[in-house]
Design a protein around this motif. Sequence first.
Motif, PDB file in Angstrom:
ATOM      1  N   VAL A 179       0.843  -1.195   0.000  1.00  0.00           N
ATOM      2  CA  VAL A 179       0.000   0.000   0.000  1.00  0.00           C
ATOM      3  C   VAL A 179       0.879   1.246   0.000  1.00  0.00           C
ATOM      4  CG1 VAL A 179      -1.801   1.280   1.208  1.00  0.00           C
ATOM      5  CG2 VAL A 179      -1.834  -1.230   1.214  1.00  0.00           C
ATOM      6  N   ALA A 180       0.701   2.086  -0.997  1.00  0.00           N
ATOM      7  CA  ALA A 180       1.391   3.363  -1.099  1.00  0.00           C
ATOM      8  C   ALA A 180       0.365   4.482  -0.902  1.00  0.00           C
ATOM      9  CB  ALA A 180       2.070   3.486  -2.460  1.00  0.00           C
ATOM     10  N   PRO A 181       0.836   5.719  -0.669  1.00  0.00           N
ATOM     11  CA  PRO A 181      -0.123   6.808  -0.440  1.00  0.00           C
ATOM     12  C   PRO A 181      -1.144   6.989  -1.543  1.00  0.00           C
ATOM     13  CG  PRO A 181       2.072   7.506   0.211  1.00  0.00           C
ATOM     14  CD  PRO A 181       2.225   6.160  -0.444  1.00  0.00           C
ATOM     15  N   SER A 218       2.400   4.907  -8.470  1.00  0.00           N
ATOM     16  CA  SER A 218       1.881   6.265  -8.657  1.00  0.00           C
ATOM     17  C   SER A 218       0.805   6.304  -9.723  1.00  0.00           C
ATOM     18  CB  SER A 218       3.028   7.207  -9.056  1.00  0.00           C
ATOM     19  OG  SER A 218       2.550   8.467  -9.475  1.00  0.00           O
ATOM     20  N   PRO A 219      -0.197   7.168  -9.561  1.00  0.00           N
ATOM     21  CA  PRO A 219      -1.139   7.429 -10.655  1.00  0.00           C
ATOM     22  C   PRO A 219      -0.519   8.381 -11.667  1.00  0.00           C
ATOM     23  CG  PRO A 219      -1.706   8.790  -8.777  1.00  0.00           C
ATOM     24  CD  PRO A 219      -0.550   7.919  -8.336  1.00  0.00           C
ATOM     25  N   SER A 238       3.318  11.169  -1.614  1.00  0.00           N
ATOM     26  CA  SER A 238       2.052  11.861  -1.400  1.00  0.00           C
ATOM     27  C   SER A 238       1.534  12.536  -2.655  1.00  0.00           C
ATOM     28  CB  SER A 238       2.221  12.906  -0.280  1.00  0.00           C
ATOM     29  OG  SER A 238       3.304  13.791  -0.567  1.00  0.00           O
ATOM     30  N   LEU A 239       2.360  12.623  -3.682  1.00  0.00           N
ATOM     31  CA  LEU A 239       1.968  13.186  -4.977  1.00  0.00           C
ATOM     32  C   LEU A 239       2.293  12.184  -6.083  1.00  0.00           C
ATOM     33  CD1 LEU A 239       3.415  16.816  -4.714  1.00  0.00           C
ATOM     34  CD2 LEU A 239       0.997  16.188  -4.731  1.00  0.00           C
ATOM     35  N   PRO A 240       1.614  12.258  -7.218  1.00  0.00           N
ATOM     36  CA  PRO A 240       2.058  11.472  -8.364  1.00  0.00           C
ATOM     37  C   PRO A 240       3.515  11.803  -8.681  1.00  0.00           C
ATOM     38  CG  PRO A 240      -0.079  12.455  -8.791  1.00  0.00           C
ATOM     39  CD  PRO A 240       0.420  13.063  -7.515  1.00  0.00           C
ATOM     40  N   GLY A 241       4.328  10.781  -8.915  1.00  0.00           N
ATOM     41  CA  GLY A 241       5.729  11.066  -9.183  1.00  0.00           C
ATOM     42  C   GLY A 241       6.583   9.828  -9.127  1.00  0.00           C
ATOM     43  N   MET A 242       7.897  10.034  -8.988  1.00  0.00           N
ATOM     44  CA  MET A 242       8.849   8.928  -9.095  1.00  0.00           C
ATOM     45  C   MET A 242      10.234   9.375  -8.681  1.00  0.00           C
ATOM     46  SD  MET A 242       9.111   9.252 -13.172  1.00  0.00           S
ATOM     47  CE  MET A 242       7.503  10.032 -13.082  1.00  0.00           C
TER      48      MET A 242
END
Length: 324
Positions: free
Chosen positions: A23-25, A162-163, A251-255
């Motif tokens: 589970v990720a944010p 991430s989305p 906490s944000l879309p990213g990488m």
Amino acid sequence: WRADHGTFVAHIAAGNYMTHTIVAPLGSELLHVSGTAPHANIISYDACAANSCYSHMILAALEQVAIDQVDVMNFSIGGTPFLPWANPITKAFLGVRASGVFVAAAAGNRGPTPASIEQGADAPWLLSVGMSTIDRSMANWVETMSGGDTTPPLDIRGEAISPAYGPAPIVHARDYDGISPGGTGDGQCRTAFPANTFSNVDGSGTPAIVVCEDGSVGGSAKSDNVMAGGAGGVVLGRPSQLQYGGLFGYSLPGMRIQADDIVELGNWLASGTGHTATISGSSRSYDIENGDHVIRGSSRGPNPTEPDVMRPDVIAPGLIVVSA
């Protein structure tokens, strides 16, 4: 960490087949996992006290290993090596081998320093095992970049659960953190940005993707710091080459992206204005090309005590392994 290390290693060796959700944010991944030899019998030898692994405790455990006549033994304790024929622990391993037990010893976690093989793994009568990447990939991309006064980079691969996000403006944190160019922490997103710093950087009303250099604080804190400033996405640099297989989440879309890619991205963002990009969203895959790369932290040869004996003998997955 000592309270959990034995359980972790035991599950890698003989854990039952199971499914597990990471589970990720901003997402999750269902993985199918098992030990190397599911359902095999395990004997765990408690060879460490609360604050150290004392030699007399290790020697007592090794004697019991020989008495129990186990088939395979894993040794993942380490320590400073010295001449194997004068080291009571490595000499005891010679006796364990003579009793018919196969022993695999972790090369250690002191890489990339040369000649960093640890105690036990330096002995010629053990199998010394270094750490490699796994074949799993959680690929995410910075793509469709446009704008600036120079040619935009080709799509850049990163890693994270991430989305997708974008298209959106993309900016470098160094242009907004108030730190002098080259100053301590410049571009590293080490503190929270004021509200709305990145909410509308180009007048379009689309929150920006923010690029952060490595250093000062961890990736999760950096993501939180740019999110406080109204960012919509984050791209994080690494201090060295990124080894794929990651199950990171922010906490944000990213990488996270490779060290050389963060340099190329930063150079492009320093040219002109109007930079935009899209974060693709993660996609899990299993590819042989992702695996068998030596991890930066894996101890290296040559063998510090016996230079004529090659170490490590083999490498095996040791990065972001899912276990109990």
